[in-house]
Every structure is written in C-alpha cells, then in structure tokens.
Write a protein that holds these residues in place. Structure first.
Motif, short mmCIF file in Angstrom:
data_model
loop_
_atom_site.label_atom_id
_atom_site.label_comp_id
_atom_site.label_asym_id
_atom_site.label_seq_id
_atom_site.Cartn_x
_atom_site.Cartn_y
_atom_site.Cartn_z
N PRO A 344 29.93 -13.25 -30.58
CA PRO A 344 29.32 -12.07 -29.94
C PRO A 344 30.41 -11.21 -29.29
O PRO A 344 31.11 -11.70 -28.40
CB PRO A 344 28.39 -12.66 -28.89
CG PRO A 344 28.16 -14.08 -29.29
CD PRO A 344 29.35 -14.51 -30.09
N ARG A 345 30.51 -9.96 -29.74
CA ARG A 345 31.62 -9.14 -29.24
C ARG A 345 31.55 -8.89 -27.75
O ARG A 345 32.56 -8.73 -27.08
CB ARG A 345 31.69 -7.84 -30.05
CG ARG A 345 32.37 -8.05 -31.40
CD ARG A 345 32.22 -6.89 -32.33
NE ARG A 345 30.88 -6.88 -32.93
CZ ARG A 345 30.53 -6.08 -33.93
NH1 ARG A 345 31.40 -5.20 -34.43
NH2 ARG A 345 29.33 -6.13 -34.43
N SER A 346 30.34 -8.87 -27.21
CA SER A 346 30.19 -8.65 -25.77
C SER A 346 30.73 -9.83 -24.96
O SER A 346 30.93 -9.72 -23.75
CB SER A 346 28.73 -8.41 -25.42
OG SER A 346 27.96 -9.54 -25.82
N LEU A 347 30.97 -10.95 -25.63
CA LEU A 347 31.48 -12.13 -24.93
C LEU A 347 32.94 -12.43 -25.30
O LEU A 347 33.43 -13.53 -25.03
CB LEU A 347 30.60 -13.34 -25.24
CG LEU A 347 29.16 -13.25 -24.72
CD1 LEU A 347 28.33 -14.43 -25.20
CD2 LEU A 347 29.15 -13.19 -23.20
N ASN A 348 33.62 -11.47 -25.90
CA ASN A 348 35.02 -11.69 -26.27
C ASN A 348 35.87 -12.08 -25.06
O ASN A 348 36.72 -12.97 -25.14
CB ASN A 348 35.62 -10.44 -26.92
CG ASN A 348 35.23 -10.33 -28.39
OD1 ASN A 348 34.55 -11.21 -28.93
ND2 ASN A 348 35.64 -9.25 -29.03
N SER A 349 35.64 -11.40 -23.95
CA SER A 349 36.49 -11.68 -22.78
C SER A 349 36.23 -13.09 -22.25
O SER A 349 37.11 -13.71 -21.65
CB SER A 349 36.27 -10.63 -21.69
OG SER A 349 34.96 -10.76 -21.19
N ALA A 350 35.02 -13.62 -22.49
CA ALA A 350 34.69 -14.97 -22.01
C ALA A 350 35.55 -16.03 -22.69
O ALA A 350 35.70 -17.13 -22.17
CB ALA A 350 33.22 -15.27 -22.26
N ILE A 351 36.11 -15.71 -23.85
CA ILE A 351 36.97 -16.67 -24.52
C ILE A 351 38.42 -16.20 -24.53
O ILE A 351 39.25 -16.68 -25.29
CB ILE A 351 36.48 -16.94 -25.97
CG1 ILE A 351 36.33 -15.63 -26.76
CG2 ILE A 351 35.18 -17.72 -25.97
CD1 ILE A 351 36.18 -15.83 -28.26
N GLY A 352 38.71 -15.25 -23.67
CA GLY A 352 40.08 -14.78 -23.53
C GLY A 352 40.51 -13.79 -24.60
O GLY A 352 41.69 -13.54 -24.80
N GLY A 353 39.53 -13.22 -25.31
CA GLY A 353 39.86 -12.29 -26.39
C GLY A 353 39.84 -10.83 -25.96
O GLY A 353 39.49 -10.51 -24.82
N ASP A 354 40.25 -9.94 -26.90
CA ASP A 354 40.20 -8.49 -26.65
C ASP A 354 38.79 -8.00 -26.91
O ASP A 354 38.16 -8.40 -27.89
CB ASP A 354 41.11 -7.74 -27.64
CG ASP A 354 42.54 -8.16 -27.53
OD1 ASP A 354 42.96 -8.45 -26.40
OD2 ASP A 354 43.20 -8.22 -28.58
#
Ligand code: NAG
Ligand code: NAG
Ligand code: NAG
Ligand code: NAG
Ligand code: NAG
Ligand code: NAG
Ligand code: NAG
Ligand code: NAG
Ligand code: NAG
Length: 409
Positions: A344-354
C-alpha cells in the motif's frame, strides 16, 4: 436451521452429562474482530522478519526434537514486530483481556509478553513448561489450563502458556495459535495440547472444527477490519464459492496449514513456481516464494531489490504494464491483481520507503524450490481471498471476496 438446532441440542445434552454448570446455547459460528497495527517506531524489516519465521517453520515442524536447530536459526535482528494482526482474548475467571496475534502457523496459545498472566480461580498449573521458537520471537513459560473467552465463546480447560521470558513481541501480549495441534509438542508434558478451536469443538460450543479468516486490504496504519470466525464461515465475507483442497502430503508443509500451489505470471502464463508445497499463514505479512521463483518473477516484472526496505521495487512504467499473478490451487485459479502485488503506497513510510516509490509484497523465502515448503501465502495473499482452515477434514478453502480486485493500494 432445524438440523443445526437439533445438533446443538444434542451437543448440549452430551455436555450436560459431563458438566454441572449451566450450558448456554450459542449461535455458532462465533466471530471476533481482528485489528491490524503497524509499529512505526521500530526499524522495521518486514521481509527479514518473515524470512526468519519461514526458516524456523521449516526446521521446527517435526516437534521439539528440532529445538537446537530452530534456536540456531533464531534471528535477533528480525525481532522488530513491524506489523501484527491481533484479537482480544480473555483468559481466567473473571477474564483478563489480552491482544494476541492470530497465528495459523503455530498452535500454542500463550499470554504474558505485554500484560502478565493473571492467575484466577479457573487457572490450573499443569506443572509443565512451554518453549516455542518462532524465528522472529521466542517464548518460555509455565503451562496452565484455564478458561479462555473468545467473544461469546467461553472455553474451559484450555492449555495456555504463561510467559516468563519472551523476545520479539513488542506491543502484543502473546499468540493465539490456531494451526494444527500437532505443532504443540512444545510443552514438557508429553503429547499435544488441543488448540482453542479443538477445545471449543470438543466441548460442543461450535458446530464444526474449523476457523475462517477474513482480512481486508488497508491503507491506514491501524485498523480493525479483519474477522476471525470459529465453527463456521461468515458468508457475508466472501463473494465466490469456497473451494477446498486437502492439506498437502509434502513435508514439512504438511505439518502446517499447507497446500500445493503453482504460480504463473501474466496472460502468457510465464511459469513462476511449478506446482509445489508451501503454507498459508496469518503470522506472515508478505508473500514469500522460493529463490528461483522470485528470480523468474523479477525477470518477468523488471523489479529490482531495494536496499532500504528489503523489498522489490518497480517504476511507475513497470507498474503500468504489471500483469496479474495466477495461483493454481486444486482445480481453481486465483487471480492476484497488479494492485494486490504492491505494498500500500500510503504505508510506504511505515516500512522506511519513499512515498513515491512502488514496492512489491513478494519476497524470497531464502531457499530454492523443492524444499517441501516453497512458499508462504501470508497476509498479503489472505487479504484478497477468504480463507478457511477446516481442521476436522484436513483441508483449506479459499473464496473470492469483494476485495479480491480492490485497487486500494
Ligand atoms: C545482526 O546485525 C548485526 C549488526 O548489524 C550483524 O553484525 C549480524 O551479522 C546480524 N545477524 C544476523 C543473523 O543477520
Ligand atoms: C471464580 O471467581 C469468580 C469471581 O471472581 C466467581 O464468579 C466464580 O464463581 C469463581 N469460580 C469458581 C469455580 O470458584
Ligand atoms: C488440561 O486440560 C486438558 C483438556 O483440555 C486435560 O486433558 C488435562 O488433563 C488438563 N490438565 C490438568 C492438569 O488439569
Ligand atoms: C503441581 O505441583 C504442585 C506443587 O507440587 C501440586 O500441588 C499440584 O497438584 C501439581 N499439579 C498437577 C496438575 O499435577
Ligand atoms: C514499537 O517498537 C519498539 C522497538 O521495537 C518498541 O520498543 C515499542 O514498544 C513498540 N511500540 C508499540 C506501541 O508497540
Ligand atoms: C514424557 O516422556 C518421557 C519419555 O518418553 C518420560 O521420561 C517423561 O516422564 C514423560 N513426561 C511426562 C510429564 O509424562
Ligand atoms: C517448471 O515447469 C516448466 C514447464 O513444465 C519447466 O520448463 C521448468 O523447467 C520447471 N521448472 C522447475 C524449476 O522445475
Ligand atoms: C527471463 O525472461 C526471458 C524472456 O523474457 C526468458 O527467455 C528467460 O528464460 C527468463 N529467465 C529466467 C531466469 O526466468
Ligand atoms: C477480478 O477481475 C478479473 C479480471 O477483470 C475478473 O475476471 C474477475 O472475475 C474479477 N474477480 C472478482 C472476484 O471480482
């Protein structure tokens, strides 16, 4: 309806002969909400955690004899629980409520990682100990029998571990293990410990010895949109018919909620994974496949490994031309859409992503195919298909849901 009522009455009559307590006739099946939560504060490596778990699942399935091997595989670097799926379970009389991870990949139920086990007048110390190694976690404790409350279901004399030492369980209280009871040879007493499903069925509290799980894709970090059902299926949660396949006969997948499955990619039917054994697992976040299968998938999609998240990554152009994966399970083919294949792109930051990148939810199981456990259909798969573990008939069912083709990601 009448048939169900009479079978309930029959069960009730049988129960009365063994218990002086008043029997409450419940409207089986019993449903419990499942909450999903991300812990954004740790340094999450979802892939590492899932891989560590898969390794230990392979090693420990033969029971306690493999502890040393399992312990050697324990990866302390993978203990950050980045995402978990929990239900609220009561233990004791009156019940203390605990948030327990729903796990079809293990079968011991225990509490005490967060909130401590509370001894009440329904607690019976069996004088056995329990040790379970999960790959990304460990528990050691005392084995009790106690009353367990699951929604309207009150199960007596259920084996419950009271943790004295745990590692890798941040923000949860323990595990509700609902896999095959054969996996519970972890107590110092001999023999297996019935799961809550087995016990509830044995006490006549549910009509069938089965559990069903509905997950939904989610774009928020914390949401309660899953449903765990004991004793029957929740027909409001699936759209297609439930198709069942037997538990695989291939070891070690056969010790779990294991199935045989093949995977192809796209309309051309590019082989990704030839028909092979693996497992379904609510305790795994991603979809893990054998290294050679992952290479074929990478080749087909053009995905490259991303160092920060550990996941595969594709460009927007590659996403635009991404095709479906097709899971062949028994006589049925389950289409796993491009949208289902991405984090899920809205959760990218939750896994340390951009925020702008596109990550894939398929990862490497860490060994070549032919190992007897060549894939793990984790949460990423199960949130697209309704999932039934029929304990009594040793079979696994899947059905499409209104979220099978969801474009939420
Ligand atoms: C765990 O992390 C440390 C430090 O980053 C590293 O030295 C060690 O090799 C890692 N262990 C495993 C099993 O990956
Ligand atoms: C256990 O304690 C609860 C109240 O704390 C009480 O309602 C129940 O009857 C007790 N059970 C037994 C078996 O004594
Ligand atoms: C614990 O419960 C099981 C049934 O679930 C029973 O077979 C066993 O004897 C009980 N143990 C003790 C110590 O009461
Ligand atoms: C456990 O040990 C205690 C203390 O020795 C004893 O009183 C109790 O009866 C034992 N319980 C079982 C189930 O054997
Ligand atoms: C999140 O993870 C960190 C590090 O693993 C842990 O210390 C913390 O207790 C967790 N927080 C919650 C709310 O689970
Ligand atoms: C378990 O089995 C072993 C050997 O088979 C025996 O020595 C031990 O006493 C048994 N333990 C219990 C609690 O029954
Ligand atoms: C998978 O099946 C295809 C077609 O039958 C075959 O060409 C390929 O070698 C097989 N791959 C593996 C890893 O067995
Ligand atoms: C990669 O894909 C090409 C065709 O696109 C195919 O010829 C080749 O065998 C594939 N390699 C692997 C490792 O799957
Ligand atoms: C999902 O979409 C595919 C392709 O458009 C279609 O064939 C399939 O019936 C859809 N499945 C569901 C459950 O809606």
């Amino acid at each position: 309806m009448l048939a169900r009522l009479s079978s309930l009455l029959a069960l009730t009559a049988a129960a009365v002969t063994v218990s002086a307590k008043p029997i409450v006739i419940r409207d089986s099946p019993i449903t419990l909400p499942i909450a999903r939560r991300f812990n954004l504060t740790g340094v999450p490596s979802i892939l590492k955690q899932d891989q560590a778990r898969a390794k230990v699942l392979k090693a420990r399935s033969q029971g306690s004899g493999n502890y040393k091997q399992a312990a050697a595989l324990f990866d302390a670097n993978a203990t950050n629980q980045a995402v978990d799926y929990t239900v609220s379970v009561g233990v004791g009389t009156p019940p203390t409520f605990y948030n327990l991870i729903v796990d079809t990949g293990s079968s011991n139920t225990w509490v005490g990682a967060g909130a401590d086990y509370v001894v009440t007048n329904s607690s019976v110390d069996t004088n056995n100990t329990v040790t379970v190694i999960y790959g990304s976690g460990v528990v050691f404790g005392e084995q009790y029998n106690d009353t367990v409350t699951l929604g309207d279901l009150v199960v007596e004399n259920q084996g419950v571990g009271a943790a004295e030492f745990t590692l890798g369980f941040n923000g949860v209280d323990g595990i509700l293990g609902i896999g095959p009871a054969l996996l519970t040879t972890d107590t110092s007493g001999n023999g297996t410990v019935p799961t809550v499903t087995d016990t509830a069925f044995g006490q006549g509290l549910i009509d069938s010895n089965l559990v069903a799980v509905s997950f939904e894709p989610a774009t928020e970090s914390s949401v309660t949109n899953g449903v765990l059902t004991f004793g029957g299926v929740d027909d409001s949660k699936h759209t297609g018919d439930i198709a069942y396949v037997p538990i695989t006969s291939t070891s070690p997948a056969s010790n779990y909620v294991g199935i045989d499955q093949a995977i192809t990619y796209g309309s051309a039917g590019i082989p990704i994974l030839n028909s092979t054994a693996g497992i379904t697992d609510t305790g795994t976040t991603l979809l893990l496949i054998a290294s050679d299968a992952l290479a074929a998938y990478q080749n087909a999609t053009g995905a490259v490994a991303d160092e920060t998240t550990g996941l595969l990554k594709i460009t927007q152009d590659q996403f635009d031309s991404l095709e479906s994966l097709f899971f062949q399970i028994g006589d049925n083919t389950y289409e796993f859409t491009p949208n289902a294949q991405i984090w899920p792109r809205s959760l990218n930051s939750a896994i340390g992503g951009d925020a702008d990148s596109i990550y894939l939810i398929t990862g490497d199981i860490g060994s070549e195919s032919g190992a007897g456990l060549d894939f793990v259909d984790g949460f990423a798969f199960l949130e697209r298909f309704y999932y039934v573990y029929d304990v009594a008939d040793s079979r696994v069912g899947f059905a499409t849901t209104e979220f099978t083709n969801a474009t939420t990601n």
